[in-house]
Write a protein that holds these residues in place. Structure first.
Motif, PDB file in Angstrom:
ATOM      1  N   ASP A 633       0.884  -1.158  -0.164  1.00  0.00           N
ATOM      2  CA  ASP A 633      -0.319   0.060  -0.032  1.00  0.00           C
ATOM      3  C   ASP A 633       0.889   1.383   0.008  1.00  0.00           C
ATOM      4  O   ASP A 633       0.331   2.325  -0.130  1.00  0.00           O
ATOM      5  CB  ASP A 633      -0.973  -0.186   1.196  1.00  0.00           C
ATOM      6  N   LEU A 636       0.112   3.606  -3.236  1.00  0.00           N
ATOM      7  CA  LEU A 636      -0.971   4.415  -3.399  1.00  0.00           C
ATOM      8  C   LEU A 636      -0.790   5.884  -3.722  1.00  0.00           C
ATOM      9  O   LEU A 636      -0.070   6.439  -2.891  1.00  0.00           O
ATOM     10  CB  LEU A 636      -2.038   4.049  -2.284  1.00  0.00           C
ATOM     11  N   SER A 658      -2.101   2.431  -8.857  1.00  0.00           N
ATOM     12  CA  SER A 658      -3.156   2.316  -7.632  1.00  0.00           C
ATOM     13  C   SER A 658      -3.517   3.802  -7.159  1.00  0.00           C
ATOM     14  O   SER A 658      -2.544   4.464  -6.534  1.00  0.00           O
ATOM     15  CB  SER A 658      -2.695   1.509  -6.645  1.00  0.00           C
ATOM     16  N   THR A 660      -6.274   6.358  -4.847  1.00  0.00           N
ATOM     17  CA  THR A 660      -7.087   6.417  -3.796  1.00  0.00           C
ATOM     18  C   THR A 660      -7.717   7.952  -3.391  1.00  0.00           C
ATOM     19  O   THR A 660      -6.760   8.904  -3.836  1.00  0.00           O
ATOM     20  CB  THR A 660      -6.698   5.929  -2.263  1.00  0.00           C
ATOM     21  N   ALA A 688      -7.486  -1.343  -3.769  1.00  0.00           N
ATOM     22  CA  ALA A 688      -6.156  -0.945  -3.771  1.00  0.00           C
ATOM     23  C   ALA A 688      -4.939  -1.656  -4.337  1.00  0.00           C
ATOM     24  O   ALA A 688      -3.944  -1.217  -4.387  1.00  0.00           O
ATOM     25  CB  ALA A 688      -5.857  -0.613  -2.333  1.00  0.00           C
ATOM     26  N   ASP A 715     -11.925   1.413   0.806  1.00  0.00           N
ATOM     27  CA  ASP A 715     -10.679   2.079   0.505  1.00  0.00           C
ATOM     28  C   ASP A 715     -10.940   3.234  -0.222  1.00  0.00           C
ATOM     29  O   ASP A 715      -9.850   4.005  -0.408  1.00  0.00           O
ATOM     30  CB  ASP A 715      -9.398   1.152   0.170  1.00  0.00           C
ATOM     31  N   ALA A 717     -10.663   3.281  -3.635  1.00  0.00           N
ATOM     32  CA  ALA A 717      -9.352   2.971  -4.372  1.00  0.00           C
ATOM     33  C   ALA A 717      -9.752   2.217  -5.622  1.00  0.00           C
ATOM     34  O   ALA A 717     -10.677   1.448  -5.630  1.00  0.00           O
ATOM     35  CB  ALA A 717      -8.334   2.283  -3.506  1.00  0.00           C
TER      36      ALA A 717
END
Length: 837
Positions: A633, A636, A658, A660, A688, A715, A717
């Protein structure tokens, strides 16, 4: 306290009484004993148990019809007898002793109570059953004899007394077949057969005058056939997965039979444990059961003690890791022979240790030569053997310190007559490490309930270093390991195992400050190397006659390719002229490393990697990195504010993006344009990373403009993958234009192909929404209704074989504005929807 049978759990019991005139028929619901009792067929008194409670019943089986049976309980109390089941018809009831006459051959169930009111008590009482006869049964015995060469066996019936019968007959069946009758049987031996091997003979000796004195002999069969030889014969076997292996050996002399493993292995886990039994049956006593020395069967020896001079070897393997699939080696090699010699006798010890010479010897006292003219004192490590020709005291060795040695007395005229004297090792002393010489190596497979120590020292002024290349130790809750800066465990601790989980010793390095280093371990009664749970420890010890290199390690993330590199910045070689750089992920090693920055990798994102920078001359001089990596993660991209991205993708590449929102609102990704040829594709995931739901995979007809997705996950995402093959791309000019997309918070930023392509009515709607797809033909394949947060609140499919019209029921939806999204194999279409009730 009353004498009791072995402890058992008492269940709740129920007693029923149908009282009539002071008498009762009682029914208890707890059986004891748990087995069925067979009354003696000749009329002798048969014990049921020495401890019946008057809350229980007992089951009697092998009942003859139209026969009297007498039941008794030692205090003369009340008995009820049911037939067929424990609560079946009552044959009789009353005070002890109670006689009943059977009508069928069904089992009898005797219920014990205090009185006719079915009162209960939990005191141990003797109970018995006796078949009532008015005749004398014959006395009969039998034996079988195999004719294995002809696949058959014979049954020998010995009548030693005909009882009071005027005539006897044998009535029998073979494997439940037709009745066969032999009349006119008298005293002596009668031969029946031959019968096929493993056939079951049920035989009744019929008393010619009274069936109550018949003798019933059921389930008669042959002894198993065995390989008959005095040998010595050597056998090999490579066992497979899910194998049920059973072999039998029987000597042809009056001597016991010996089986000795020359070599061979089983899985050390114990899942394929070998069992050798003293006889021909798999129920005979066990002489050996286990996996030998951590799976090594070499040296396992058994000798029969049964009158048949027979041994049965069995093993049931599991579905993996066998000799046949290469998981276990070597194959079995064992010798079977009649023990036609006398075994020598002797004892070993004490152990005499010479720490200066770094060796030890063992005193061996040969007390009896057996039948041998010469006996060899053999050892397990290949050191020179010692041969003696008379009883006396001898010295075995010398053997190197730190190496356990097994000793055996071997009859040289017949090696099967050997005796194991046990395993011996030196008394504790330091192992000398020669500075400037080769490293001292060590290996140890620790066992259950183990305790061991090692002391290393040198006669120089340099410190000592120990480095592990293999080994695992169980959690510190149970097993312990520590290193001390001195001669014993009173010295300062250099390092000790403190983890509450299993610890991998690989790469562990400990350095003393002086010329002595002491290592000590202990373990509990389960889970160890010797039990097959872990591999052996392997380590090296040497003088630290070098200076460690110095370096710093940093991680370089490559988020676009979902991977990372590690850069080692080497600022000092120490005393090395060159270094080696090894990693823990794939054990690859870079050679000839010098000053400056060296990159190693790539490694997958989410993996943990540690690096070791090692002196090329003395591997004890090294520097180890911490555990390094990049979390999944950590790449992100927070893109709540509108963000435009352009990508001219290359051949043979996979790129990860990725996103978010970084807030509690969804995020949307919309392709503004971009070409993509066949064989290349994008993947869109609702989350994600790529473990989330795959929402779309393809190239959208070669032009991605108008393709949109809004997140629908906690999330907030989205993950986009751009995947290309090796033939043609934007970067090489075959595809135009470059991929362009926008990312930002909220609903879809571009409305794809809006109405009038997709017609919805009425607007607003109070319930039923009509949808028209003017192109017809059922090209649309799916639809979703999204709320203002971009959440999917309804979804469904569109029948490919229907017209371009369908209805959606929105009567249950809350009032408000929604977005209808429908898609075909190539395009996505949008239309606003208003619900007003």
């Amino acid at each position: 306290m009353n004498p009791r049978r072995p402890f058992r759990t008492l269940s709740l019991f129920l007693v029923s009484c149908a009282a009539l005139g002071g008498f009762a028929q009682c029914t208890n619901n707890a059986q004891y004993p748990g087995i069925s009792i067979v009354p003696d067929t000749s009329g002798l008194l048969t014990s049921i148990t020495t401890c019946s409670y008057q809350t229980e019943y007992s089951r009697i089986t092998d009942i003859s019809p139209f026969t009297a049976y007498e039941f008794a309980i030692s205090d003369g109390s009340y008995i009820t007898v049911h037939q067929g089941t424990f609560n079946g018809p009552v044959l009789g009831h009353g005070i002890s002793p109670l006689s009943v006459v059977t009508l069928t051959g069904e089992d009898l169930f005797a219920h014990w109570n205090i009185n006719a009111a079915c009162s209960t008590a939990t005191v141990c009482l003797n109970t018995t059953v006796q078949r009532v006869t008015d005749c004398v049964a014959p006395t009969v015995a039998y034996s079988t004899e195999n004719d294995c060469a002809n696949n058959g066996f014979f049954l020998y019936m010995l009548v030693s007394d005909t009882g009071d019968a005027s005539a006897l007959s044998f009535v029998y069946t073979v494997n439940g077949g037709n009745l066969q009758v032999l009349t006119g049987v008298g005293s002596g031996t009668t031969t029946l057969g031959p019968f096929p091997l493993d056939a079951v003979v049920d035989l009744t000796v019929v008393h010619g005058d009274n069936a109550n004195c018949n003798v019933v002999l059921n389930d008669i069969t042959n002894l198993p056939c065995a390989t008959e030889s005095c040998g010595p014969d050597t056998y090999t076997h490579c066992y497979g997965n899910s194998e049920n292996y059973v072999v039998r050996y029987q000597g042809t002399s009056s001597y016991p039979l010996s089986l000795h493993f020359n070599s061979g292995a089983v899985s050390p886990s114990g899942n394929d444990a070998l069992v050798i039994r003293d006889g021909l049956y798999i129920t005979d006593p066990i002489l050996f059961s286990g996996v030998g020395n951590a799976g090594n069967l070499s040296g396992v020896t058994v000798v029969s003690t049964n009158p048949y001079h027979a041994l049965t070897l069995t093993m049931t393997s599991n579905s993996s890791f066998s000799c046949a699939d290469g998981g276990v080696s070597p194959e079995w090699n064992y010798t079977v022979a009649c023990l036609d010699c006398l075994v020598p006798a002797g004892t070993a010890g004490p152990v005499i240790t010479n720490c200066t010479a770094q060796n030890f010897t063992v005193t061996v006292n040969v007390t009896d030569m057996g039948s041998a003219t010469s006996v060899q004192i053999a050892n397990s490590i290949g050191a020179p053997e010692l041969t003696v020709t008379s009883a006396g005291t001898y010295t075995a060795g010398p053997f190197p310190v730190g190496l356990p040695v097994g000793l055996t007395l071997v009859n040289l005229q017949s090696t099967i007559c050997s005796v194991d004297l046990g395993t011996y090792e030196n008394e504790f002393c330091a192992q000398e490490v020669v500075c400037g010489g080769p490293l001292t190596t060590g290996t140890y497979c620790y066992g259950n309930n183990d305790s061991h120590g090692w002391l290393y020292e040198n006669n120089s002024t340099q410190p000592l270093a120990i480095s592990f290349t293999q080994g695992i130790i169980e959690s510190v809750t149970w097993d312990h390991l520590a290193f001390y800066d001195g001669a014993d465990n009173t010295a300062p601790i250099l390092w000790e195992h403190t983890l509450g989980s299993n610890f991998d010793l690989t790469g562990l390095a400990v350095v003393s400050t002086g010329q002595q280093l002491y290592m000590e371990m202990s373990s509990d009664g389960s889970v160890s190397c010797e039990a097959g749970n872990f591999a052996s420890w392997i380590w090296s010890v040497g003088c630290l006659d070098c200076t460690n290199p110095t370096a710093t390690f940093s991680v370089v993330a490559d988020c676009a390719h979902h991977r990372f590199h590690v850069e080692a910045d080497i600022t000092d070689l120490g005393t090395a002229t060159e270094l080696r750089l090894a990693n823990s992920f794939n054990t690859d090693t870079l050679e000839n490393i010098g000053l400056g920055t060296t990159s190693i990798g790539p490694f997958p994102m989410g993996e943990a990697v540690s690096l070791s920078l090692i002196n090329g001359t003395n591997p004890l001089c090294r520097v180890n990195s911490a555990s390094l990596g990049v979390a999944n993660d950590s790449c992100l991209i927070v893109a709540c504010a509108p963000t435009a991205v352009e990508l001219c993708y290359a051949n043979g590449d996979t790129l990860f993006y990725s996103y978010t929102s970084g807030t509690n609102v969804p995020i949307s990704l919309t392709f503004v344009g971009g070409g993509m040829q066949n064989g290349d594709m994008i993947e869109l995931y609702n989350g994600a990373d790529t473990t989330a739901q795959l929402v779309y995979a393809g190239n959208y007809g070669g032009q991605l403009g108008g393709l949109s997705l809004t997140s629908n996950n906690p999330d907030n995402a989205l993950t986009l993958l751009v995947v290309s093959n090796g033939s043609g791309s934007c970067a090489t000019g075959e595809v135009t234009p470059a991929l362009q997309w926008n990312v930002g918070c909220g609903l879809l930023g571009v409305e794809g192909r809006p109405a009038p392509d997709l017609l919805v009515y009425p607007v607003p709607t109070t319930g039923r929404l009509n949808v028209t797809w003017p192109m017809g033909g059922g090209e649309l394949i799916g639809w979703q209704l999204l709320n203002t947060l971009g959440q999917v609140v309804l979804s469904g499919g569109v029948d490919l074989h229907r017209t371009g019209n369908w209805q959606i029921d929105l009567e249950g939806m809350a009032m408000g504005t929604y977005l209808l999204r429908a898609w075909s194999v190539d395009h996505m279409y949008l239309a606003p929807v208003v619900v007003s009730h």
